[in-house]
Design a protein around this motif. Structure first.
Motif, short mmCIF file in Angstrom:
data_model
loop_
_atom_site.label_atom_id
_atom_site.label_comp_id
_atom_site.label_asym_id
_atom_site.label_seq_id
_atom_site.Cartn_x
_atom_site.Cartn_y
_atom_site.Cartn_z
N TYR A 37 0.82 -1.21 0.00
CA TYR A 37 0.00 0.00 0.00
C TYR A 37 0.86 1.27 0.00
N ASP A 39 3.18 4.36 -0.94
CA ASP A 39 3.56 5.16 -2.12
C ASP A 39 4.62 6.20 -1.76
N GLU A 207 -3.27 3.96 -3.36
CA GLU A 207 -2.65 5.00 -4.17
C GLU A 207 -2.26 4.44 -5.54
N PRO A 208 -2.40 5.25 -6.59
CA PRO A 208 -2.02 4.79 -7.94
C PRO A 208 -0.57 4.34 -7.98
N GLY A 209 -0.32 3.27 -8.72
CA GLY A 209 1.03 2.79 -8.91
C GLY A 209 1.52 1.83 -7.84
N THR A 210 0.77 1.66 -6.76
CA THR A 210 1.18 0.73 -5.71
C THR A 210 0.77 -0.69 -6.09
N ALA A 213 -2.93 -1.18 -5.88
CA ALA A 213 -3.66 -0.60 -7.01
C ALA A 213 -3.60 -1.52 -8.22
N ARG A 214 -2.42 -2.07 -8.47
CA ARG A 214 -2.28 -2.96 -9.64
C ARG A 214 -3.07 -4.25 -9.44
N THR A 218 -9.59 -2.69 -3.30
CA THR A 218 -10.42 -1.52 -3.04
C THR A 218 -10.75 -1.46 -1.55
#
Length: 405
Positions: A37, A39, A207-210, A213-214, A218
């Motif tokens: 999680y 970033d 967070e985007p890119g973590t 996220a991939r 949610t």
């Protein structure tokens, strides 16, 4: 802004800033493992990176000491996992900081991963001058810790807190909430039983890119709301004071003095790769107050500087709102007006009035503060102030365009 044309010179000017800086954050990017999680700017240690990091920190500390008048009240070693440094490495780092920027008069915090603690290491850190430990407990439930990618067990977290307390540390426990299936009540009860004087409780965010996220992880809104409500209910019932939206203290003396500097808009140094600082500028040279975030490790090791972002009066106020409204007492309006040169109540009158009507903000003497409902919707509240400035800027541009026709 291009890094080729920074608005603030990257090297110390001949004239030092007349404003004293009293707080310093030092970023240590090395971690035993990377949580899915996270970033922040973190990486696993390898090769001679730590040795090069320590040499560069000394250079950076010396340069900042040449530019600013420093009399530190607080110092915060964050990460990453600062407690992952070997004892000799920690000694070198602390010696460099003491030699150039000094040590905190009131509070010196070390972020600690439970898996790095032993009685000997705790005693060593305390002997170096750290007096407060922020421990990444996150949960006292093993399945929750496994889901979060943490490498320590619940028992290791309990032992770490006990060892740090025995060594003389003031201990703050970090807690992540809103994890599906998390036994939040027992997590909080466990922290209270350990005797921590402070709890920082943060909602799990993707967070985007973590990795999360991939993987499509949610967070359900009902879990977020449950964490927000239940954390407050349980900790306040145990005598903790919710002095900031995510932070609770057993007493006023147990509050994080360093973090209060952020929330009240004080200036602070930011050292290390990815480290962010807030600087006063210099009226004698016409330099504006500015923010600067250092580049990531390899660029930072090469001597690169992050772009300086000069702060307009509106920037100063919106920063103050974003941070100050997190505090229970809210934003002190005269202080914000003094620092920015703007009459905050007049400049943002329609925004303030609208949120007063919605019950998201309230005025209490010289303070503008978020209500409990406003805390829950704080991003929405602050966005409204930003949008007000954007609309004003667009209106001014249109007026200038018409004047030029």
């Amino acid at each position: 802004m291009s890094s080729a044309q920074p608005a603030v010179p990257p090297h110390p000017p001949a004239i030092r800033s007349p404003v004293t800086i009293r707080h310093a954050y030092i970023h240590v990017p090395f971690c035993p493992s990377i949580c899915p999680y996270c970033d922040f700017h973190v990486l696993e240690r390898r090769g001679d990176l730590v040795e090069r990091y320590l040499a560069r920190i000394e250079q950076e500390a010396e340069a900042l000491a040449g530019r600013y008048d420093l009399a530190l009240d607080t110092l915060y070693l964050g990460g990453g996992t600062p407690s992952f440094l070997r004892p000799s490495e920690m000694e070198t780092l602390v010696a460099s900081l003491r030699r150039h920027i000094g040590w905190g008069r009131l509070e010196n915090t070390l972020e600690v991963n439970p898996g790095t603690v032993s009685p000997e290491r705790a005693a060593h850190w305390r002997g170096l001058g750290f007096d407060r430990a922020s421990v990444g407990v996150q949960s006292l439930d093993d399945p929750t810790l496994k889901f979060l990618g943490r490498q320590h067990t619940a028992q290791a977290a309990r032992e770490a807190v006990q060892q740090l307390t025995s060594a003389g540390f003031r201990v703050s426990g970090d807690l992540i909430t809103a994890v599906a299936g998390q036994p939040l009540e027992s997590d909080i009860a466990g922290l209270i039983a350990l005797g921590v004087e402070h709890v920082s409780a943060y909602t799990l965010t993707i967070e985007p890119g973590t990795p999360f996220a991939r993987q499509g992880v949610t967070v359900r809104e009902e879990d977020e709301e449950r964490g927000f409500e239940q954390t407050e209910a349980l900790l306040t019932a145990a005598g903790f004071d919710r002095y900031e939206v995510s932070n609770y203290a057993r007493s006023p003396d147990a509050q994080s003095r360093h973090n209060r500097a952020y929330w009240t808009g004080e200036y602070f140094l930011g050292l290390g790769p990815g480290g962010a600082g807030s600087y006063p500028g210099n009226p004698e040279t016409g330099e504006q107050p500015f923010r600067r975030t250092n580049p990531h490790l390899h660029q930072w090791l090469a001597g690169e500087h992050g772009d300086a972002e000069p702060l307009s009066p509106e920037d100063v106020v919106t920063d103050a709102l974003f941070m100050g409204l997190r505090l229970r007492e809210g934003l002190h309006l005269p202080t914000a007006a003094y620092r920015s040169g703007l009459d905050v109540q007049a400049h943002y009158a329609p925004v303030i009035a609208g949120h007063l009507r919605l019950g998201l903000l309230e005025l209490d003497g010289e303070h503008l503060r978020a209500t409990r409902k406003g805390w829950w919707l704080l991003n929405r509240v602050v966005t409204a102030f930003l949008e007000h400035d954007e609309e004003n800027a667009e209106a001014q541009n249109r007026a200038r365009d018409r004047a030029g026709e």
